[in-house]
Design a protein around this motif. Structure first.
Motif, PDB file in Angstrom:
ATOM      1  N   ALA A 184      26.474  57.271  22.033  1.00 55.96           N
ATOM      2  CA  ALA A 184      26.964  58.190  22.694  1.00 55.96           C
ATOM      3  C   ALA A 184      26.071  59.532  22.987  1.00 55.96           C
ATOM      4  O   ALA A 184      25.253  59.612  22.258  1.00 55.96           O
ATOM      5  N   LEU A 185      26.198  60.105  24.039  1.00 54.60           N
ATOM      6  CA  LEU A 185      25.722  61.688  24.036  1.00 54.60           C
ATOM      7  C   LEU A 185      26.720  62.553  24.162  1.00 54.60           C
ATOM      8  O   LEU A 185      27.709  62.424  24.727  1.00 54.60           O
ATOM      9  N   LEU A 186      26.335  63.706  23.250  1.00 59.17           N
ATOM     10  CA  LEU A 186      27.458  64.640  23.062  1.00 59.17           C
ATOM     11  C   LEU A 186      26.648  65.846  23.949  1.00 59.17           C
ATOM     12  O   LEU A 186      25.703  66.618  23.371  1.00 59.17           O
ATOM     13  N   SER A 187      27.519  66.479  25.005  1.00 63.30           N
ATOM     14  CA  SER A 187      27.185  67.854  25.512  1.00 63.30           C
ATOM     15  C   SER A 187      28.002  68.939  24.910  1.00 63.30           C
ATOM     16  O   SER A 187      29.040  69.103  25.231  1.00 63.30           O
ATOM     17  N   PRO A 188      27.156  69.571  23.858  1.00 64.09           N
ATOM     18  CA  PRO A 188      28.004  70.586  23.076  1.00 64.09           C
ATOM     19  C   PRO A 188      28.605  71.752  23.687  1.00 64.09           C
ATOM     20  O   PRO A 188      29.359  72.384  23.327  1.00 64.09           O
ATOM     21  N   HIS A 189      27.760  71.956  25.074  1.00 67.13           N
ATOM     22  CA  HIS A 189      28.461  73.367  25.428  1.00 67.13           C
ATOM     23  C   HIS A 189      29.345  73.287  26.530  1.00 67.13           C
ATOM     24  O   HIS A 189      29.861  74.130  27.273  1.00 67.13           O
ATOM     25  N   MET A 212      37.357  69.968  34.160  1.00 68.67           N
ATOM     26  CA  MET A 212      36.350  69.735  33.206  1.00 68.67           C
ATOM     27  C   MET A 212      35.059  70.605  33.667  1.00 68.67           C
ATOM     28  O   MET A 212      34.861  70.748  34.729  1.00 68.67           O
ATOM     29  N   LEU A 213      34.704  71.229  32.520  1.00 68.98           N
ATOM     30  CA  LEU A 213      33.430  72.143  32.630  1.00 68.98           C
ATOM     31  C   LEU A 213      32.293  71.408  32.021  1.00 68.98           C
ATOM     32  O   LEU A 213      31.671  71.870  31.077  1.00 68.98           O
ATOM     33  N   ALA A 214      32.055  70.422  32.913  1.00 67.86           N
ATOM     34  CA  ALA A 214      30.701  69.399  32.278  1.00 67.86           C
ATOM     35  C   ALA A 214      29.658  69.615  33.028  1.00 67.86           C
ATOM     36  O   ALA A 214      28.893  68.655  33.405  1.00 67.86           O
ATOM     37  N   ALA A 215      29.101  70.912  33.137  1.00 69.27           N
ATOM     38  CA  ALA A 215      27.717  71.035  33.750  1.00 69.27           C
ATOM     39  C   ALA A 215      26.511  70.141  33.063  1.00 69.27           C
ATOM     40  O   ALA A 215      25.736  69.779  33.665  1.00 69.27           O
ATOM     41  N   GLY A 216      26.592  70.109  31.970  1.00 71.27           N
ATOM     42  CA  GLY A 216      25.706  69.453  31.059  1.00 71.27           C
ATOM     43  C   GLY A 216      25.909  67.999  31.257  1.00 71.27           C
ATOM     44  O   GLY A 216      24.737  67.364  31.507  1.00 71.27           O
ATOM     45  N   ALA A 217      26.934  67.383  31.048  1.00 69.52           N
ATOM     46  CA  ALA A 217      27.241  66.039  31.033  1.00 69.52           C
ATOM     47  C   ALA A 217      27.038  65.564  32.559  1.00 69.52           C
ATOM     48  O   ALA A 217      26.631  64.276  32.701  1.00 69.52           O
ATOM     49  N   ASP A 249      44.112  77.871  28.642  1.00 67.67           N
ATOM     50  CA  ASP A 249      43.843  76.765  27.778  1.00 67.67           C
ATOM     51  C   ASP A 249      42.165  76.307  27.833  1.00 67.67           C
ATOM     52  O   ASP A 249      41.997  75.380  27.862  1.00 67.67           O
ATOM     53  N   LEU A 250      41.352  77.305  27.861  1.00 61.81           N
ATOM     54  CA  LEU A 250      40.047  77.173  27.940  1.00 61.81           C
ATOM     55  C   LEU A 250      39.596  76.385  26.432  1.00 61.81           C
ATOM     56  O   LEU A 250      39.790  77.036  25.244  1.00 61.81           O
ATOM     57  N   ARG A 251      38.804  75.431  26.299  1.00 60.49           N
ATOM     58  CA  ARG A 251      38.343  74.833  25.223  1.00 60.49           C
ATOM     59  C   ARG A 251      36.769  74.614  25.352  1.00 60.49           C
ATOM     60  O   ARG A 251      36.531  73.942  26.436  1.00 60.49           O
ATOM     61  N   ARG A 252      36.064  74.607  24.277  1.00 59.16           N
ATOM     62  CA  ARG A 252      34.667  74.438  24.373  1.00 59.16           C
ATOM     63  C   ARG A 252      34.389  73.481  23.155  1.00 59.16           C
ATOM     64  O   ARG A 252      33.377  73.730  22.538  1.00 59.16           O
ATOM     65  N   ASP A 253      35.015  72.308  23.413  1.00 60.01           N
ATOM     66  CA  ASP A 253      34.637  71.026  22.348  1.00 60.01           C
ATOM     67  C   ASP A 253      33.581  70.322  22.658  1.00 60.01           C
ATOM     68  O   ASP A 253      33.220  69.583  21.841  1.00 60.01           O
ATOM     69  N   GLY A 254      33.148  70.330  24.019  1.00 54.57           N
ATOM     70  CA  GLY A 254      31.997  69.580  24.401  1.00 54.57           C
ATOM     71  C   GLY A 254      32.561  68.300  25.150  1.00 54.57           C
ATOM     72  O   GLY A 254      33.609  68.098  25.060  1.00 54.57           O
ATOM     73  N   THR A 255      31.490  67.548  25.774  1.00 55.11           N
ATOM     74  CA  THR A 255      31.863  66.144  26.381  1.00 55.11           C
ATOM     75  C   THR A 255      31.202  65.122  25.669  1.00 55.11           C
ATOM     76  O   THR A 255      30.062  65.293  25.233  1.00 55.11           O
ATOM     77  N   LEU A 256      31.615  64.004  25.437  1.00 51.93           N
ATOM     78  CA  LEU A 256      31.173  62.738  25.092  1.00 51.93           C
ATOM     79  C   LEU A 256      30.929  61.655  26.019  1.00 51.93           C
ATOM     80  O   LEU A 256      32.060  61.285  26.557  1.00 51.93           O
ATOM     81  N   LEU A 257      29.853  61.305  26.187  1.00 50.82           N
ATOM     82  CA  LEU A 257      29.480  60.275  27.070  1.00 50.82           C
ATOM     83  C   LEU A 257      29.076  58.992  26.270  1.00 50.82           C
ATOM     84  O   LEU A 257      28.267  59.285  25.356  1.00 50.82           O
ATOM     85  N   ILE A 258      30.174  57.908  26.405  1.00 49.43           N
ATOM     86  CA  ILE A 258      29.823  56.782  25.694  1.00 49.43           C
ATOM     87  C   ILE A 258      29.280  55.558  26.406  1.00 49.43           C
ATOM     88  O   ILE A 258      29.370  55.410  27.534  1.00 49.43           O
ATOM     89  N   ASN A 287      15.811  71.532  29.944  1.00 47.30           N
ATOM     90  CA  ASN A 287      16.376  72.466  28.839  1.00 47.30           C
ATOM     91  C   ASN A 287      17.939  72.156  28.848  1.00 47.30           C
ATOM     92  O   ASN A 287      18.655  73.152  28.550  1.00 47.30           O
ATOM     93  N   ILE A 288      18.523  71.128  29.048  1.00 44.19           N
ATOM     94  CA  ILE A 288      19.854  71.107  28.815  1.00 44.19           C
ATOM     95  C   ILE A 288      20.175  70.196  27.741  1.00 44.19           C
ATOM     96  O   ILE A 288      19.780  69.091  27.563  1.00 44.19           O
ATOM     97  N   GLU A 289      20.895  70.500  26.708  1.00 38.42           N
ATOM     98  CA  GLU A 289      21.060  70.046  25.582  1.00 38.42           C
ATOM     99  C   GLU A 289      22.156  68.917  25.289  1.00 38.42           C
ATOM    100  O   GLU A 289      23.269  69.098  25.870  1.00 38.42           O
ATOM    101  N   LEU A 290      21.624  67.650  25.226  1.00 39.98           N
ATOM    102  CA  LEU A 290      22.478  66.465  24.903  1.00 39.98           C
ATOM    103  C   LEU A 290      22.072  65.774  24.009  1.00 39.98           C
ATOM    104  O   LEU A 290      20.676  65.496  23.539  1.00 39.98           O
ATOM    105  N   THR A 291      22.898  65.564  22.606  1.00 43.15           N
ATOM    106  CA  THR A 291      22.496  65.132  21.493  1.00 43.15           C
ATOM    107  C   THR A 291      22.969  63.608  21.255  1.00 43.15           C
ATOM    108  O   THR A 291      24.017  63.302  21.579  1.00 43.15           O
ATOM    109  N   TRP A 292      22.122  62.719  20.962  1.00 41.78           N
ATOM    110  CA  TRP A 292      22.214  61.205  20.732  1.00 41.78           C
ATOM    111  C   TRP A 292      23.198  61.099  19.588  1.00 41.78           C
ATOM    112  O   TRP A 292      22.834  61.582  18.517  1.00 41.78           O
ATOM    113  N   LEU A 293      24.092  60.399  19.895  1.00 40.69           N
ATOM    114  CA  LEU A 293      25.079  59.736  18.535  1.00 40.69           C
ATOM    115  C   LEU A 293      24.898  58.106  18.449  1.00 40.69           C
ATOM    116  O   LEU A 293      25.044  57.499  19.314  1.00 40.69           O
TER     117      LEU A 293
END
Length: 335
Positions: free
Chosen positions: A97-102, A1-6, A42-51, A72-78
């Motif tokens: 949930a939070l979406l870490s889009p990058h 996982m490349l979850a630096a934001g999450a 298999d690099l995928r840049r779909d984002g991480t979802l924290l529920i 300045n780390i982008e996390l979007t509330w859902l």
């Protein structure tokens, strides 16, 4: 996982800067690796979802979002409905949930295969059947390594032996990294790759789920102070499956594909040990804990540049072995 934001956490601002830098480097690193090795990672840049599954979970995610925003780390509330729109198989009880889009992911097994192919294509002499058994030190500096009874001379050695980094025979005490194994049990379920149950990496309050392109759904991972014990336990698997099922009830219909354990190389501060060991001729690249794959580009590119140019890299400076100098007299970490 490349979850630096999450995974950004309080008290780890310097480590977060390192992981964000490495996450940003992954697309170019993956492209170069695939070109050199002829293998996809298999690099995928779909984002991480924290529920969130409860009111307490919602409060925790809101605090995490505020912490990230201040850096300045982008996390979007859902909302729960928005999260289920993104991933329809999530449980109805998902409250937000939070979406870490990058954030993204790569297939770590494919990465290893591609690295091996790229190294061999570049002329590396890979000797899988001659494991290094000892470091050879002569006159206060590294002279090479021993593979069984054979001495392989070397001007410079990079010690990157993961959880076993401090176990190498011949390693002087002053250069021995304070790294211990931290066990992680995992399992994989099998989805239909044409109609996967999940498309995003999902963090639940107690586990995470990682969908792969081939249809595997990884569920991980325990964090256990068990030394080098790699046995899979019923309790470990029960906890993983229970946490995953509460978030994604449909997993109960999926066949079990694989179970395994890994040993994370963990330093005293859960951060990597990179660079000068204090012993001439020996460089350290270990202690990555849970961020080994994420930190691969920064570790490889910047450490190689530092070695080749002899110029210290400011980004790596906080992560040298020297930061543990004050507690060298402390008891050794448990094996």
């Amino acid at each position: 996982m490349l979850a630096a934001g999450a995974e950004a956490e309080p008290g780890e601002d310097a480590l977060t800067r390192l992981t964000l830098e490495s996450r940003a480097a992954w697309p170019a690193f993956a492209a170069a690796l695939e070109a050199a090795g002829g293998r996809s990672v298999d690099l995928r840049r779909d984002g991480t979802l924290l529920i969130a599954l409860s009111r307490d979970d919602v409060e925790a995610l809101r605090r995490q979002q505020a912490f990230a925003a201040a850096r300045n780390i982008e996390l979007t509330w859902l909302s729960g409905r928005e999260a289920r729109h993104l991933e329809p198989a999530l449980a109805p009880r998902v409250a937000g949930a939070l979406l870490s889009p990058h954030d993204g992911q790569v297939d770590n097994r494919h990465v290893v295969t591609a690295l091996l192919a790229a190294a061999q294509a570049a002329g590396a002499d890979v000797r899988p059947h001659c494991p290094v058994t000892a470091l050879d030190v002569d006159g206060g500096r590294v002279a090479g390594v021993r593979c069984g009874d054979t001495l392989q001379p070397a001007d410079l050695v990079v010690l990157a032996a993961g959880a076993w980094s401090r176990e190498l025979a011949g390693l002087p005490a002053a250069a021995r990294p304070p790294v211990r194994p931290v066990k992680g049990q995992m399992l994989a379920l099998r989805m239909d790759p044409e109609a996967p149950l999940l498309r995003h990496v999902v963090w639940t309050p107690t586990s995470y789920l990682v969908p792969r392109r081939d249809g595997r759904l990884l569920v991980g991972a325990t964090v256990e102070e068990s030394g080098f014990d790699r046995r899979v336990t019923a309790g470990g698997l029960l906890g993983l499956l229970d946490g995953a099922w509460r978030a994604l009830p449909g997993i109960e219909e999926l066949p079990l594909d694989e179970i395994w354990t890994g040993l994370r190389p963990t330093a005293r501060d859960d951060a990597p040990i990179l660079g000068d060991s204090g012993l001439p001729g020996l460089v350290l690249a270990t202690g990555h804990h849970r961020n080994g794959v994420l930190l691969l580009p920064v570790t490889a590119d910047r450490l190689a540049a530092q070695i080749l140019t002899g110029q210290p890299d400011p980004l790596l400076a906080p992560w040298s072995l020297a930061r543990f100098a004050a507690d060298r007299q402390a008891p050794e970490p448990a094996a």
